[in-house]
Design a protein around this motif. Structure first.
Motif, short mmCIF file in Angstrom:
data_model
loop_
_atom_site.label_atom_id
_atom_site.label_comp_id
_atom_site.label_asym_id
_atom_site.label_seq_id
_atom_site.Cartn_x
_atom_site.Cartn_y
_atom_site.Cartn_z
N ASP A 34 0.85 -1.20 0.00
CA ASP A 34 0.00 0.00 0.00
C ASP A 34 0.88 1.24 0.00
O ASP A 34 1.76 1.39 0.85
CB ASP A 34 -0.88 0.01 1.26
N ASP A 168 -10.12 -5.75 -1.53
CA ASP A 168 -9.15 -5.21 -0.57
C ASP A 168 -9.86 -4.40 0.50
O ASP A 168 -10.51 -3.41 0.19
CB ASP A 168 -8.15 -4.32 -1.34
N GLY A 170 -10.75 -5.15 5.02
CA GLY A 170 -11.60 -5.87 5.97
C GLY A 170 -11.78 -7.34 5.65
O GLY A 170 -12.78 -7.95 6.05
N SER A 191 -4.67 -6.90 8.41
CA SER A 191 -4.83 -7.23 9.84
C SER A 191 -5.06 -8.70 10.11
O SER A 191 -4.50 -9.25 11.06
CB SER A 191 -6.01 -6.49 10.45
C1 DX5 Z 1 -6.52 0.32 2.64
C2 DX5 Z 1 -5.46 -0.55 2.01
C3 DX5 Z 1 -5.64 -2.01 2.32
C4 DX5 Z 1 -5.41 -2.32 3.77
C5 DX5 Z 1 -6.02 -3.65 4.12
O1 DX5 Z 1 -6.34 1.63 2.29
O2 DX5 Z 1 -5.47 -0.39 0.62
O3 DX5 Z 1 -4.78 -2.78 1.49
O4 DX5 Z 1 -4.04 -2.33 4.10
O5 DX5 Z 1 -6.02 -3.79 5.52
P1 DX5 Z 1 -7.08 -4.71 6.29
O6 DX5 Z 1 -7.00 -6.07 5.68
O7 DX5 Z 1 -6.66 -4.65 7.70
O8 DX5 Z 1 -8.43 -4.07 6.04
#
Ligand code: DX5
Ligand code: ZN
Length: 228
Positions: A34, A168, A170, A191
């Motif tokens: 990211d 992508d 949650g 996460s």
């Molecule tokens: C959000 C990012 C995602 C994020 C995903 O702006 O693009 O890739 O890191 O994180 P989780 O899986 O915790 O939602």
């Protein structure tokens, strides 16, 4: 189609980036990095200054949450996948983005925010090898999955049976099953992998949950039937 789980890495320095790559390196084919500029989204992460000589033997996809993705892609050479946000593209800079990707030696994908409609993707779909459907408003990890985006996933899958569709935001075992049933074949997750005690087991569990539902759901969505 198989389902690929792709660890998402949202960090502020190269040391943390390398640590997160190494933690999953033996268990996945690809990691998702990211990149945020504090303009397109209200957060800032590592950038191209940290992307030289990344560990070999694993694929990289860069999720460019930045205002001028072409400027960043120019500085990030190699056989990587560059995913740019449709919200940052105007007819004018699309050619610059395509040129930067071509010259970098990489491939191109396009990301779409939860509030953006598929209509806005139309002009670009012919040029990309995948679509990244955001299931959170980009900017931070650890947010809650927005189930409403499944309508877009289903519609894309219905129209483009072979397209790679990545989801992508949650993603955990439960939401992976939903995204998989809607038609996603790639799932980015931060996460639920990096906060788990055992990243390898977390990856396996997410993948299996998505595969189960994907087999049951896809192709039956029109009749509304489900075998589970
Ligand atoms: C959000 C990012 C995602 C994020 C995903 O702006 O693009 O890739 O890191 O994180 P989780 O899986 O915790 O939602
Ligand atoms: Zn991302």
């Amino acid at each position: 189609m198989d389902v690929e789980v792709i660890p998402a890495i949202l960090v502020k320095n190269r040391e943390d980036l390398l640590e997160r790559i190494n933690r999953v390196r033996d268990n996945v084919a690809t990691v998702h990095i990211d990149v945020m500029d504090n303009e397109f989204v209200p957060n800032k992460t590592v950038g191209p200054e940290s992307f030289e000589d990344l560990p070999a033997g694993i694929g990289y996809e860069f999720h460019w949450m930045v205002r001028n993705p072409e400027k960043y892609i120019e500085r990030t050479r190699g056989k990587h996948l560059h995913v740019v946000h449709v919200e940052t593209i105007s007819g004018k800079n699309w050619n610059a983005v395509k040129k930067a990707v071509r010259e970098s030696g990489g491939k191109l994908g396009i990301a779409i925010n939860p509030a953006t409609t598929l209509k806005e993707l139309e002009p670009y779909l012919n040029d990309v090898s995948m679509v990244l459907v955001m299931s959170v408003v980009p900017g931070f990890d650890g947010q809650k999955y927005i189930g409403e985006v499944e309508g877009k996933i289903r519609e894309l899958r219905r129209r483009f049976p072979e397209l790679h569709i990545e989801v992508d935001g949650g993603i955990n075992e439960e939401t992976a099953a939903k995204a998989g049933a809607a038609g996603a074949d790639k799932l980015a997750a931060s996460s639920s992998i990096y906060r788990a005690e055992n990243a390898k087991l977390a990856i396996k569990a997410i993948r299996e949950a998505a595969m189960r539902k994907r087999k049951a759901g896809v192709g039956e969505s029109k009749s509304g039937g489900s075998k589970t």
